[in-house]
Design a protein around this motif. Structure first.
Motif, mmCIF file in Angstrom:
data_model
loop_
_atom_site.group_PDB
_atom_site.id
_atom_site.type_symbol
_atom_site.label_atom_id
_atom_site.label_comp_id
_atom_site.label_asym_id
_atom_site.label_seq_id
_atom_site.Cartn_x
_atom_site.Cartn_y
_atom_site.Cartn_z
ATOM 1 N N LEU A 1 -1.836 15.795 3.947
ATOM 2 C CA LEU A 1 -2.312 17.048 3.355
ATOM 3 C C LEU A 1 -3.805 16.987 3.087
ATOM 4 C CD1 LEU A 1 0.466 17.514 0.628
ATOM 5 C CD2 LEU A 1 0.400 18.557 2.901
ATOM 6 N N ILE A 2 -4.471 18.130 3.240
ATOM 7 C CA ILE A 2 -5.866 18.215 2.820
ATOM 8 C C ILE A 2 -5.883 18.322 1.303
ATOM 9 C CG2 ILE A 2 -7.976 19.591 2.850
ATOM 10 C CD1 ILE A 2 -7.157 20.572 5.647
ATOM 11 N N ALA A 3 -6.492 17.330 0.661
ATOM 12 C CA ALA A 3 -6.551 17.314 -0.797
ATOM 13 C C ALA A 3 -7.931 17.676 -1.326
ATOM 14 C CB ALA A 3 -6.149 15.939 -1.328
ATOM 15 N N LYS A 4 -8.944 17.572 -0.454
ATOM 16 C CA LYS A 4 -10.312 17.833 -0.900
ATOM 17 C C LYS A 4 -11.191 18.093 0.304
ATOM 18 C CE LYS A 4 -13.148 16.268 -4.740
ATOM 19 N NZ LYS A 4 -13.233 15.268 -5.824
ATOM 20 N N ILE A 5 -12.289 18.802 0.095
ATOM 21 C CA ILE A 5 -13.319 18.957 1.115
ATOM 22 C C ILE A 5 -14.656 18.713 0.418
ATOM 23 C CG2 ILE A 5 -13.387 21.465 0.783
ATOM 24 C CD1 ILE A 5 -14.255 21.708 3.721
ATOM 25 N N LYS A 6 -15.439 17.809 0.969
ATOM 26 C CA LYS A 6 -16.710 17.466 0.331
ATOM 27 C C LYS A 6 -17.631 16.797 1.342
ATOM 28 C CE LYS A 6 -17.126 13.894 -2.309
ATOM 29 N NZ LYS A 6 -17.019 12.885 -3.381
ATOM 30 N N GLU A 7 -18.879 16.631 0.952
ATOM 31 C CA GLU A 7 -19.832 15.936 1.802
ATOM 32 C C GLU A 7 -19.658 14.429 1.647
ATOM 33 O OE1 GLU A 7 -23.784 17.260 0.993
ATOM 34 O OE2 GLU A 7 -23.479 19.214 1.949
ATOM 35 N N TYR B 1 0.845 -1.186 0.000
ATOM 36 C CA TYR B 1 0.000 0.000 0.000
ATOM 37 C C TYR B 1 0.884 1.241 0.000
ATOM 38 C CZ TYR B 1 -3.545 -3.393 1.268
ATOM 39 O OH TYR B 1 -4.364 -4.483 1.269
ATOM 40 N N ARG B 2 0.442 2.227 -0.754
ATOM 41 C CA ARG B 2 1.277 3.431 -0.935
ATOM 42 C C ARG B 2 0.586 4.722 -0.523
ATOM 43 N NH1 ARG B 2 4.406 5.406 -6.481
ATOM 44 N NH2 ARG B 2 4.907 7.516 -5.714
ATOM 45 N N TYR B 3 -0.739 4.785 -0.659
ATOM 46 C CA TYR B 3 -1.456 6.045 -0.472
ATOM 47 C C TYR B 3 -2.293 6.010 0.808
ATOM 48 C CZ TYR B 3 -0.085 6.239 -5.339
ATOM 49 O OH TYR B 3 0.654 6.208 -6.508
ATOM 50 N N LEU B 4 -1.903 6.863 1.754
ATOM 51 C CA LEU B 4 -2.595 6.943 3.042
ATOM 52 C C LEU B 4 -3.667 8.030 2.956
ATOM 53 C CD1 LEU B 4 -2.624 5.990 6.038
ATOM 54 C CD2 LEU B 4 -1.030 7.856 6.524
ATOM 55 N N LYS C 1 -1.623 11.239 1.724
ATOM 56 C CA LYS C 1 -0.154 11.214 1.832
ATOM 57 C C LYS C 1 0.391 10.085 0.977
ATOM 58 C CE LYS C 1 3.658 10.785 5.167
ATOM 59 N NZ LYS C 1 4.021 10.596 6.597
ATOM 60 N N ASP C 2 1.367 10.413 0.156
ATOM 61 C CA ASP C 2 2.092 9.402 -0.616
ATOM 62 C C ASP C 2 3.208 8.881 0.287
ATOM 63 O OD1 ASP C 2 3.745 7.935 -2.331
ATOM 64 O OD2 ASP C 2 3.429 9.289 -4.020
ATOM 65 N N LEU C 3 3.121 7.629 0.679
ATOM 66 C CA LEU C 3 4.081 7.064 1.629
ATOM 67 C C LEU C 3 5.459 6.824 1.011
ATOM 68 C CD1 LEU C 3 1.709 4.493 3.356
ATOM 69 C CD2 LEU C 3 2.488 6.684 4.275
ATOM 70 N N ASP D 1 -3.596 16.396 14.255
ATOM 71 C CA ASP D 1 -3.024 15.051 14.301
ATOM 72 C C ASP D 1 -2.571 14.619 12.911
ATOM 73 O OD1 ASP D 1 -2.691 12.214 15.384
ATOM 74 O OD2 ASP D 1 -4.270 11.889 13.905
ATOM 75 N N LYS D 2 -3.383 14.905 11.903
ATOM 76 C CA LYS D 2 -3.049 14.509 10.526
ATOM 77 C C LYS D 2 -1.888 15.336 9.990
ATOM 78 C CE LYS D 2 -6.350 11.600 10.795
ATOM 79 N NZ LYS D 2 -6.680 11.893 12.216
ATOM 80 N N PHE D 3 -1.878 16.633 10.304
ATOM 81 C CA PHE D 3 -0.777 17.470 9.840
ATOM 82 C C PHE D 3 0.549 17.036 10.469
ATOM 83 C CE2 PHE D 3 -3.888 21.155 8.916
ATOM 84 C CZ PHE D 3 -3.987 20.779 7.586
#
Length: 242
Positions: free
Chosen positions: A167-173, A143-146, A185-187, A160-162
């Motif tokens: 990174l915040i990549a999107k905001i949506k419902e 697995y690579r993408y968290l 995050k790309d690990l 905690d995530k920062f």
């Protein structure tokens, strides 16, 4: 059972220090996990800030579809944190981020963290994050993408995530109309951001945040100013997508 950490922490109710042990969890701990999750949900001031794990998701995790660790004081489970490997599930966050089908198979979800109220203030959320990601790395899984979702005004979870360089990549419902940040995050490749492009937006100004995200910005940190929390955004330094 694998012990990942031993130490002490403060019980906020008794004001005394207690021994704590963090270990991997399995299906035998299910009833304790559900009790902790239910207790945390009942004490939330904003109920929509937490998306609980379903029984099906617990089944998935314990059938090699994820990883879960927990903190114990004596025999009592006081906190847990989970990773889930979504695979072809329609809720795979890679779909929300526009990842290819092949890349979606490499997505791992960082799921909720639950800490009993009496043990908050000890940095357990961040400590469990470090421990579960260390355990995950040792397993050398493909697995690579968290990815994960966070309720925007849940500031401790956002921070905690920062701290994990997500990174915040999107905001949506999501989850039947609940607003969520989607963190990424790309690990295998660290993100480099152009500090000259930094913009600060109030944490509750979803519309302006959406505009920046659509323009190629990523949320990467918080800042406190006059008692208000703002999210810092910047563009990738290479001009390419993170």
């Amino acid at each position: 059972m694998e012990i990942l950490y031993q130490g002490t922490l403060l019980n906020q109710a008794t004001h005394s220090y207690e021994d704590v042990q963090v270990q991997t969890l399995n299906d035998q701990h299910r009833s304790q996990i559900l009790q902790v999750q239910q207790h945390v949900v009942e004490h939330l001031q904003v109920k929509e800030s937490l998306q609980s794990l379903t029984l099906e998701e617990f089944e998935h995790v314990f059938n090699e579809g994820g990883l879960m660790i927990g903190a114990f004081v004596g025999e009592q489970l006081i906190a847990f944190r989970a990773l889930l490997f979504p695979g072809d599930d329609p809720e795979n966050l890679g779909r929300d981020l526009g990842l290819s089908v092949a890349k979606q198979q490499k997505v791992v979800h960082q799921e909720l963290t639950c800490v009993l109220p009496d043990y908050r203030g000890n940095g357990l959320q961040n400590q469990l994050a470090q421990l579960i990601m260390k355990k995950f790395s040792k397993l050398q899984l493909p697995y690579r993408y968290l990815c994960c979702t966070v309720f925007p005004t849940n500031v401790p979870s956002v921070k905690d995530k920062f701290k994990q360089a997500m990174l915040i990549a999107k905001i949506k419902e999501k989850y039947s109309g609940k607003m969520r940040y989607i963190f990424f995050k790309d690990l295998e490749q660290s993100a480099l951001l152009d500090r000259k492009t930094i913009k600060a937006v109030p944490i509750a100004d979803y519309e302006q945040q959406k505009v920046l995200l659509q323009e190629g910005f990523y949320g990467f940190d918080t800042e406190e100013e006059n008692g208000e929390t703002t999210i810092l955004f910047a563009k990738p330094s290479t001009g390419e997508e993170v």
